[in-house]
Scaffold this active site. Structure first.
Site, PDB file in Angstrom:
ATOM      1  N   GLY A  29       1.681   6.146  29.676  1.00  0.00           N
ATOM      2  CA  GLY A  29       1.451   6.940  28.472  1.00  0.00           C
ATOM      3  C   GLY A  29       0.680   8.202  28.818  1.00  0.00           C
ATOM      4  O   GLY A  29       0.259   8.402  29.961  1.00  0.00           O
ATOM      5  N   GLU A 105       3.154  -3.703  31.276  1.00  0.00           N
ATOM      6  CA  GLU A 105       1.718  -3.490  31.018  1.00  0.00           C
ATOM      7  C   GLU A 105       1.007  -4.826  30.813  1.00  0.00           C
ATOM      8  O   GLU A 105      -0.107  -5.028  31.307  1.00  0.00           O
ATOM      9  CB  GLU A 105       1.530  -2.597  29.786  1.00  0.00           C
ATOM     10  CG  GLU A 105       1.931  -1.161  30.042  1.00  0.00           C
ATOM     11  CD  GLU A 105       1.926  -0.294  28.786  1.00  0.00           C
ATOM     12  OE1 GLU A 105       1.712   0.907  28.934  1.00  0.00           O
ATOM     13  OE2 GLU A 105       2.150  -0.817  27.680  1.00  0.00           O
TER      14      GLU A 105
HETATM   15  C1  5RP Z   1       2.947   2.529  26.632  1.00  0.00           C
HETATM   16  C2  5RP Z   1       1.677   2.260  25.940  1.00  0.00           C
HETATM   17  C3  5RP Z   1       0.681   3.378  25.885  1.00  0.00           C
HETATM   18  O1  5RP Z   1      -0.489   2.965  26.492  1.00  0.00           O
HETATM   19  C4  5RP Z   1       0.433   3.728  24.460  1.00  0.00           C
HETATM   20  O2  5RP Z   1       1.661   4.052  23.860  1.00  0.00           O
HETATM   21  C5  5RP Z   1      -0.541   4.909  24.327  1.00  0.00           C
HETATM   22  O3  5RP Z   1       0.057   6.063  24.805  1.00  0.00           O
HETATM   23  P1  5RP Z   1      -0.645   7.471  24.697  1.00  0.00           P
HETATM   24  O4  5RP Z   1      -1.791   7.447  25.627  1.00  0.00           O
HETATM   25  O5  5RP Z   1       0.439   8.454  25.105  1.00  0.00           O
HETATM   26  O6  5RP Z   1      -1.059   7.667  23.261  1.00  0.00           O
HETATM   27  O7  5RP Z   1       1.395   1.193  25.444  1.00  0.00           O
HETATM   28  O8  5RP Z   1       3.823   1.446  26.515  1.00  0.00           O
END
Ligand code: 5RP
Length: 231
Positions: A29, A105
């Protein structure tokens, strides 16, 4: 401070938890990517870590920036994972999967002695669920799986649109070759009960509720970064 600066602040603070020689899970992310950029700067000065990426996207960035990588099979036990989140509540229960990497994750976080979440203030909520809950499903029997999810949610008094995530003209495919359903439940008062219901559905590969996995979150706001411990 704009949104990107807040992500950088959280990522900077997370570096304090990374020690020389650590086996490190590396999240996915935009916030995790700021962490990778800062980590790469440290690695360039001789800091040694062995990283396990939580997605192909993160792996590509790490390789581009010179962050050393191993697979989880090569390093099945990790010291720490640093990852972002879509929502964080006061008990450090999370919604993750906005970037579609929730399965890897969760596997990487579960293999880690510790998970540190990095996020900006906008991600902190009283009750999880304003963010659509990502649910990774097997493409086989996807309609049956969606119906099973609707029934499970309804047993808990939850309802809302459940849509298949799209990418371009087709469905979004995860790194594992699965689909993502995004469930708009609005509020999830009993995240543990919903997680248990979803875990019991055969077509559900994994869901974005991360419960009891993180011990500490670094939350960045306009004033800087603060540490949130489970309430
Ligand atoms: C990816 C995730 C990310 O950690 C989550 O979407 C947060 O992303 P960002 O830091 O771009 O807001 O779970 O699967």
């Amino acid at each position: 401070m704009d949104a990107r600066q807040m992500k950088i602040k959280a990522a900077e603070a997370a570096l304090d938890y990374v020690e020389d020689g650590m086996r490190l899970g590396i999240g996915t992310g935009s916030t995790a990517e700021e962490f990778v950029r800062l980590l790469a700067e440290k690695v360039a000065t001789g800091f040694r870590i062995q990283g396990v990426p939580t997605s192909e996207r993160t792996a590509r960035l790490c390789l581009e920036l010179g962050v050393p990588l191993k697979s989880l099979d090569e390093l099945p036990e990790l010291d720490l994972t640093v990852d972002g989140a879509d929502e964080v509540d006061r008990k450090l229960r999370l919604i993750k999967g906005g970037g579609g990497a929730l399965l890897r994750e969760k596997i990487v976080a579960a293999a880690s002695a510790r998970m540190v979440v990095i996020a900006d203030e906008s991600k902190v909520v009283d009750v999880l669920g304003a963010f659509k809950l990502p649910i990774e499903i097997n493409p086989f029997g996807q309609i049956a799986t969606r119906i099973a999810i609707e029934k499970a949610a309804s047993r808990l008094g939850l309802a809302g649109d459940i849509t298949i995530r799209a990418s371009g003209d087709g469905p979004f495919m995860t790194d594992g070759g699965h689909l993502i359903l995004d469930a708009s439940f609005g509020r999830i008062p009993d995240a543990e009960a919903l997680a248990a219901e979803l875990n019991a559905i055969p077509g559900v590969v994994e869901h974005g509720l991360f419960i009891g996995m993180s011990s500490l979150a670094i939350i960045a706001g306009p004033e800087g970064a603060r540490v949130l411990m489970a309430a």
